[in-house]
Design an enzyme around this catalytic site. Structure first.
Site, PDB file in Angstrom:
ATOM      1  N   LEU A   1       0.838  -1.153   0.093  1.00 43.21           N
ATOM      2  CA  LEU A   1       0.172   0.059   0.049  1.00 43.21           C
ATOM      3  C   LEU A   1       0.781   1.283  -0.014  1.00 43.21           C
ATOM      4  CD1 LEU A   1      -2.479  -0.599   2.965  1.00 43.21           C
ATOM      5  CD2 LEU A   1      -3.147  -0.545   0.594  1.00 43.21           C
ATOM      6  N   HIS A   2       0.581   1.997  -0.894  1.00 44.02           N
ATOM      7  CA  HIS A   2       1.429   3.330  -0.991  1.00 44.02           C
ATOM      8  C   HIS A   2       0.885   4.519  -1.710  1.00 44.02           C
ATOM      9  CE1 HIS A   2       2.441   2.400  -4.694  1.00 44.02           C
ATOM     10  NE2 HIS A   2       2.918   3.411  -4.923  1.00 44.02           N
TER      11      HIS A   2
END
Ligand code: UD1
Length: 374
Positions: free
Chosen positions: A202-203
């Site tokens: 996730l980013h």
């Protein structure tokens, strides 16, 4: 008669490797530049070392900042560099701030720009990468499209057909050329069994800018219950730490946080997993290449082939219930999905994209070889 290639982030290094290797094999006059947008060892230098790239000729050390600050710093530094070096062409991979800063810095100094991974569109108007890639495509002189869909996107925006080249995807080149190293790569030392765990990354700004969305995702992981390995991006770690959620992750017994992984280990982790949860563009595609189902935490994707072929499912409203529903779907349909991926034609080319890219550049800009092509 030289070629300049500029990268600055983890995915840009990965996309560039096959092109750099091809240029070196042919003995072309190649100068590489690292903008330094990513600066942690495991986000940047580890890939240069592990994939045996020569150190970049120039490191600009721009670091983090707001979008405007980062882009402006890169643009200014690239302008100075290209005015000094006067390369025949500047190759820009991907859609990051390093990419847009480089493209603008070069083209305004009248250096032609070649966009590697051109024509991708997610149609999300305010997504930073969507803004970057649209602008880069429209100021480039040569556009290397990885897929047929990317060619269609470029043509439909009025870009002249003679600038567009369907090459295939250099990330697929790399995946194929590194396949035996991937099979034998070291996995993180955590308790996982082949096919019985999930990998999560996730980013994206849309998932990490508020702790609420992260809380929903973590609740989904807890509720689904499968062991989930989470190589965590520094941006996401910062948000979790600041919001107090990082401590809370200790209480999710099936969640394993680890540092970002080098290329081969990450690919093996994906290949051996039950399915992947991500908001990254590159990982959606790499999951497909590894014949692993994927759940994408986004409203849309630029990698539409993965959706059409049933390998990837989007979850547009990132709340715990919706995420768990799709996790259950992927888990119970895993075998069918893998079967479908294995039977589908390969939309990302034949592993020779970098050769095509360098052929076109050499031809168009009369770049002399100092070695025979391998
Ligand atoms: C960038 C790209 C994105 C790409 C991603 C891959 C843009 C707009 N986004 O997003 O397209 O998918 O890289 O990772 O260019 N940080 C560190 N150490 C690092 C790098 C970043 O601590 O080495 C932290 C900093 O707090 C920084 C934040 O992460 O502010 C975000 O980094 P940034 O490079 O701005 O964006 P990414 O989220 O990495």
């Amino acid at each position: 008669m030289s070629l300049l290639l500029v990268f600055g982030t983890r995915p840009q290094i990965i996309k560039s490797v096959p092109v750099i290797r091809e240029c070196l094999t042919r003995g072309l006059n190649l100068t590489t530049v690292n903008t330094g947008q990513h600066y942690d060892f495991e986000m940047s230098k580890v890939f240069i070392e592990q994939l045996s790239l020569p150190d970049p000729h120039f490191s600009l050390g721009v670091g983090s900042g707001s979008h405007a600050q980062q882009t402006a710093k890169i643009m200014t530094k690239i302008e100075k560099l290209v005015v000094e070096l006067r390369p025949s062409v500047c190759v820009v991979p991907g859609d990051t701030n390093s990419a847009i800063g480089t493209a603008l810095g070069a083209v305004k100094a009248k250096i032609p720009v070649a966009h590697l991974e051109a024509g991708l569109r997610s149609r999300e108007e305010f997504m930073p990468e969507e803004i970057n890639r649209r602008l880069i495509d429209h100021c480039s002189q040569v556009l290397f499209a990885p897929t047929k869909n990317a060619v269609t996107n470029l043509s439909s925006e009025g870009i002249e057909r003679n600038k567009i080249f369907l090459t295939g995807d250099t990330m697929y080149d790399l995946f194929l050329s590194e396949s035996s190293k991937i099979l034998n790569a070291k996995l993180p030392e955590v308790p996982i069994k082949k096919g019985k765990y999930l990998v999560m990354t996730l980013h994206r700004e849309q998932n990490t800018s508020t702790p609420e969305t992260l809380r929903e995702i973590l609740s989904a992981i807890k509720e689904f219950g499968a062991t989930t390995v989470f190589p965590i991006h520094p941006r996401t770690k910062n948000v979790l730490r600041k919001s107090g959620l990082l401590k809370a992750t200790n209480h999710i017994e099936n969640l394993i946080l680890i540092d970002p992984l080098p290329y081969h280990s990450m690919m093996r982790l994906i290949k051996d997993s039950e399915f992947v949860i991500t908001d990254s563009g590159g990982i959606q595609k790499e999951a497909f290449m590894a014949a692993t189902p994927c759940l994408t935490l986004r409203e849309s994707t630029e990698w539409v082939e993965t959706i059409k072929l049933g390998a990837n499912v989007l979850v547009s409203s990132v709340d715990c219930r919706s995420v768990v529903r799709v996790m259950k779907y992927l888990s119970s349909n895993r075998k069918n999905i893998i079967h479908r991926i294995n039977r589908s034609g390969q939309p990302y080319g034949n592993g020779k994209a970098a050769k095509k890219v360098v052929d076109i550049l050499q031809n168009r800009y009369s770049l002399p070889s100092h070695a025979q092509p391998g």
